[in-house]
Design a protein around this motif. Structure first.
Motif, PDB file in Angstrom:
ATOM      1  N   UNK A   1       0.847  -1.187   0.000  1.00 60.70           N
ATOM      2  CA  UNK A   1       0.000   0.000   0.000  1.00 60.70           C
ATOM      3  C   UNK A   1       0.885   1.241   0.000  1.00 60.70           C
ATOM      4  N   UNK A   2       0.388   2.281  -0.703  1.00 61.22           N
ATOM      5  CA  UNK A   2       1.130   3.520  -0.872  1.00 61.22           C
ATOM      6  C   UNK A   2       0.316   4.685  -0.347  1.00 61.22           C
ATOM      7  N   UNK A   3       0.954   5.504   0.500  1.00 66.04           N
ATOM      8  CA  UNK A   3       0.370   6.740   0.996  1.00 66.04           C
ATOM      9  C   UNK A   3       1.008   7.873   0.213  1.00 66.04           C
TER      10      UNK A   3
ATOM     11  N   UNK B   1      10.620   5.534  -6.309  1.00 66.14           N
ATOM     12  CA  UNK B   1      11.092   6.609  -5.420  1.00 66.14           C
ATOM     13  C   UNK B   1      10.453   6.549  -4.037  1.00 66.14           C
ATOM     14  N   UNK B   2       9.497   5.671  -3.832  1.00 71.20           N
ATOM     15  CA  UNK B   2       8.755   5.622  -2.571  1.00 71.20           C
ATOM     16  C   UNK B   2       9.663   5.229  -1.409  1.00 71.20           C
ATOM     17  N   UNK B   3       9.341   5.767  -0.245  1.00 71.35           N
ATOM     18  CA  UNK B   3      10.070   5.465   0.986  1.00 71.35           C
ATOM     19  C   UNK B   3       9.348   4.339   1.718  1.00 71.35           C
ATOM     20  N   UNK B   4      10.108   3.370   2.133  1.00 65.42           N
ATOM     21  CA  UNK B   4       9.535   2.215   2.832  1.00 65.42           C
ATOM     22  C   UNK B   4       9.222   2.599   4.273  1.00 65.42           C
ATOM     23  N   UNK B   5       7.956   2.437   4.665  1.00 65.77           N
ATOM     24  CA  UNK B   5       7.536   2.763   6.029  1.00 65.77           C
ATOM     25  C   UNK B   5       7.597   1.552   6.955  1.00 65.77           C
ATOM     26  N   UNK B   6       7.351   0.358   6.422  1.00 64.94           N
ATOM     27  CA  UNK B   6       7.376  -0.847   7.243  1.00 64.94           C
ATOM     28  C   UNK B   6       6.199  -1.756   6.919  1.00 64.94           C
ATOM     29  N   UNK B   7       6.029  -2.752   7.759  1.00 71.02           N
ATOM     30  CA  UNK B   7       4.959  -3.733   7.572  1.00 71.02           C
ATOM     31  C   UNK B   7       3.823  -3.491   8.559  1.00 71.02           C
ATOM     32  N   UNK B   8       2.610  -3.640   8.071  1.00 73.40           N
ATOM     33  CA  UNK B   8       1.423  -3.614   8.915  1.00 73.40           C
ATOM     34  C   UNK B   8       0.641  -4.869   8.567  1.00 73.40           C
ATOM     35  N   UNK B   9       0.510  -5.765   9.525  1.00 72.05           N
ATOM     36  CA  UNK B   9      -0.172  -7.046   9.308  1.00 72.05           C
ATOM     37  C   UNK B   9       0.377  -7.767   8.076  1.00 72.05           C
TER      38      UNK B   9
ATOM     39  N   UNK C   1       3.468  -4.523   3.147  1.00 69.78           N
ATOM     40  CA  UNK C   1       4.435  -3.418   3.126  1.00 69.78           C
ATOM     41  C   UNK C   1       3.747  -2.093   2.813  1.00 69.78           C
ATOM     42  N   UNK C   2       4.155  -1.044   3.510  1.00 70.23           N
ATOM     43  CA  UNK C   2       3.619   0.300   3.298  1.00 70.23           C
ATOM     44  C   UNK C   2       4.741   1.224   2.859  1.00 70.23           C
ATOM     45  N   UNK C   3       4.400   2.127   1.939  1.00 72.15           N
ATOM     46  CA  UNK C   3       5.353   3.067   1.370  1.00 72.15           C
ATOM     47  C   UNK C   3       4.744   4.467   1.359  1.00 72.15           C
ATOM     48  N   UNK C   4       5.612   5.479   1.307  1.00 71.38           N
ATOM     49  CA  UNK C   4       5.168   6.864   1.199  1.00 71.38           C
ATOM     50  C   UNK C   4       5.712   7.462  -0.084  1.00 71.38           C
ATOM     51  N   UNK C   5       4.847   8.152  -0.821  1.00 67.84           N
ATOM     52  CA  UNK C   5       5.222   8.859  -2.050  1.00 67.84           C
ATOM     53  C   UNK C   5       5.009  10.349  -1.817  1.00 67.84           C
TER      54      UNK C   5
END
Length: 185
Positions: free
Chosen positions: A17-19, A50-58, A61-65
């Motif tokens: 998922x990407x925020x 280019x997304x930054x890896x935020x970590x795992x939730x359940x 993987x979550x990323x920030x753009x």
């Protein structure tokens, strides 16, 4: 974080998922009561790289753009619309992404609206805003002035001379100081 191949695979994971971040705001679902987190197939390939890896939730993987700052001076500071780096709409968009699919999204101020979101979403939003703003404001090595490049999923920067820069950590405490008569100083 230190394995570029693992990060690339994580960003292509169907559960990823990407925020989207713009200054102190994140993209939200209509009504601003939930953070918008879209699947990898809905995000442009360049933005995924280019997304930054935020970590795992359940296990996901979550990323920030970071979509950059906009001139929002004439708008309500709590909610603005911005373009997001969307991929061409895939033939089969997951049901949860169907309602959120568009090439623009509403962005809500994290400090002003995060109290409306579930705690995990608020934590991801705060982390996404903090790391994106650190990256945006840290372009040159503080030791030698050389340009910096990202590594470790966006959590380290290194210059051409090998100096490593990490995000600032600003611990804070809130306390009350009282005297013997229980008066607040």
């Amino acid at each position: 974080r230190r394995d570029p191949k693992a990060l690339a695979a994580a960003s292509e994971n169907p559960r990823a998922r990407f925020l989207f971040v713009s200054g102190a705001s994140v993209a939200v679902k209509p009504g601003a009561e939930r953070v918008l987190a879209v699947s990898a197939g809905c995000v442009a390939p360049e933005a995924r790289r280019r997304a930054v890896y935020l970590g795992l939730v359940d296990g996901a993987p979550y990323f920030a753009c970071d979509v950059g700052d906009a001139d929002d001076s004439a708008r309500d500071s709590r909610l603005v619309s911005r373009a997001i780096p969307a991929a061409s709409r895939p033939a089969a968009v997951a049901e949860e992404d169907e309602r959120a699919w568009s090439v623009s999204a509403d962005f809500a101020s994290v400090p002003l609206t995060s109290h409306l979101w579930p705690s995990v979403e608020a934590e991801l939003a705060v982390e996404a805003v903090a790391i994106s703003n650190w990256i945006g404001g840290t372009r040159f090595c503080h030791r030698c002035g050389e340009p910096l490049s990202l590594r470790s999923g966006g959590w380290e920067m290194v210059c051409g001379r090998g100096h490593t820069v990490f995000p600032r950590v600003d611990p804070a405490v809130i306390m009350a100081v009282r005297d013997a008569e229980d008066r607040l100083l």
